[in-house]
Structures are given as C-alpha cells and as structure tokens.
Design a protein around this motif. Sequence first.
Motif, PDB file in Angstrom:
ATOM      1  N   UNK A 105       0.968  -1.338   0.076  1.00  0.00           N
ATOM      2  CA  UNK A 105       0.196   0.054   0.133  1.00  0.00           C
ATOM      3  C   UNK A 105       0.805   1.216  -0.041  1.00  0.00           C
ATOM      4  N   UNK A 106       1.821   1.259   0.691  1.00  0.00           N
ATOM      5  CA  UNK A 106       2.999   2.472   0.794  1.00  0.00           C
ATOM      6  C   UNK A 106       3.596   2.708  -0.479  1.00  0.00           C
ATOM      7  N   UNK A 107       3.593   1.757  -1.335  1.00  0.00           N
ATOM      8  CA  UNK A 107       4.264   2.080  -2.627  1.00  0.00           C
ATOM      9  C   UNK A 107       3.570   2.078  -3.926  1.00  0.00           C
ATOM     10  N   UNK A 108       1.983   1.782  -3.684  1.00  0.00           N
ATOM     11  CA  UNK A 108       1.174   1.911  -4.717  1.00  0.00           C
ATOM     12  C   UNK A 108       0.936   3.354  -4.855  1.00  0.00           C
ATOM     13  N   UNK A 109       0.878   3.667  -6.311  1.00  0.00           N
ATOM     14  CA  UNK A 109       0.895   4.901  -6.729  1.00  0.00           C
ATOM     15  C   UNK A 109      -0.162   5.134  -7.920  1.00  0.00           C
ATOM     16  N   UNK A 110      -0.713   6.336  -8.512  1.00  0.00           N
ATOM     17  CA  UNK A 110      -1.418   6.513  -9.693  1.00  0.00           C
ATOM     18  C   UNK A 110      -0.251   7.154 -10.565  1.00  0.00           C
ATOM     19  N   UNK A 111      -0.184   6.474 -11.887  1.00  0.00           N
ATOM     20  CA  UNK A 111      -1.114   5.359 -12.199  1.00  0.00           C
ATOM     21  C   UNK A 111      -0.207   3.886 -12.049  1.00  0.00           C
TER      22      UNK A 111
END
Length: 165
Positions: A105-111
């Motif tokens: 979750x801490x590394x999840x970005x958009x896009x």
Amino acid sequence: MRGLEEIYLKGFGYDKYLGIASQDELEKLEELYKNIVISDEFVNKIKTINKKVSVLISVETWCPFARVFLTTLRKVNEINHIFDLSLITYGRGVSELAGYVKINEDDFVVPTAVFLDNNFSKLRVFNGFPEKYHKEDTLDTIDATRNYLKGKSVNDILEDILKIF
C-alpha cells in the motif's frame, strides 16, 4: 468472474475520466496531448501490432503522472487501437488491485496499470513510471521530472509498455 477480470469489468472508460476532471485538469490534458510526440520508430511498431490488450489502470484526474500515461495510451490508440482501457480510482486500486499485483500500500501510486491477456492474467505492471526509472535516478532532478510531466519522455513509457507485444 474472478480477481482482475472482476475489477476490470467494474471500471470506467476514458470519457468518464474526462467527465470527472476539472476545467484546469482538462486544460492540462489538452496541453499534454499537443506536446506528446511519438517517434516514427514507435509509430511504425504500433502500426504492426495485430492484437488488443486489456489494461486496468488506477488513476486520478489530479495526478500529473496519470495524465501523462493516459495521454500516451490515447495517442497509441489513435495510431492503432491496441489497448482496451478500464479505469479505477486510487482508492479502489489500493483496496482491490494492490494485492493482485503484489504492491505494498505504501508503494502503490497512480498510475498503476496492469496489462492483461485474454484470460485476464497479468502480462505486465506499470507502476507510476517506466520500470527503468525505478532502477535509475532518472527523475531525481526537477528538470527531469518537469520534462517527464510535459510528455517529453513518452518514448520511455512506450519502450516499457510495448514489451508485452
């Protein structure tokens, strides 16, 4: 239905993305569209591709990286419609997609984009920017980031995502 297919089928299209964008965001998208130029080498490669790939993308209209990525895909599809897009929000990306693509979750970005085969199995994941940028310090200067966000690194994006063909 299962997993990535279910998330993909619940997503929305590019037109809805434009419909939820603010006037300022729409102006930035239009400016990007004018600035992005795909090299002849990639235009020729795109023209020869004879299959479509589904792409599930976690995006937000406010995110400049997402705008660059989506505008690049829009330009590709104008040359040869090879990508069928399904868009989801960042929140749905974190809660529903992150586990499937094994991004913390801490590394999840958009896009964050997942390129899918006909069985909705993962072919490739694009997380924020091209894979080589994750390994190099490519965006570590203000000028490099500005150039990327102006669409001047589109060929790096294409080099990354066209590996699936």
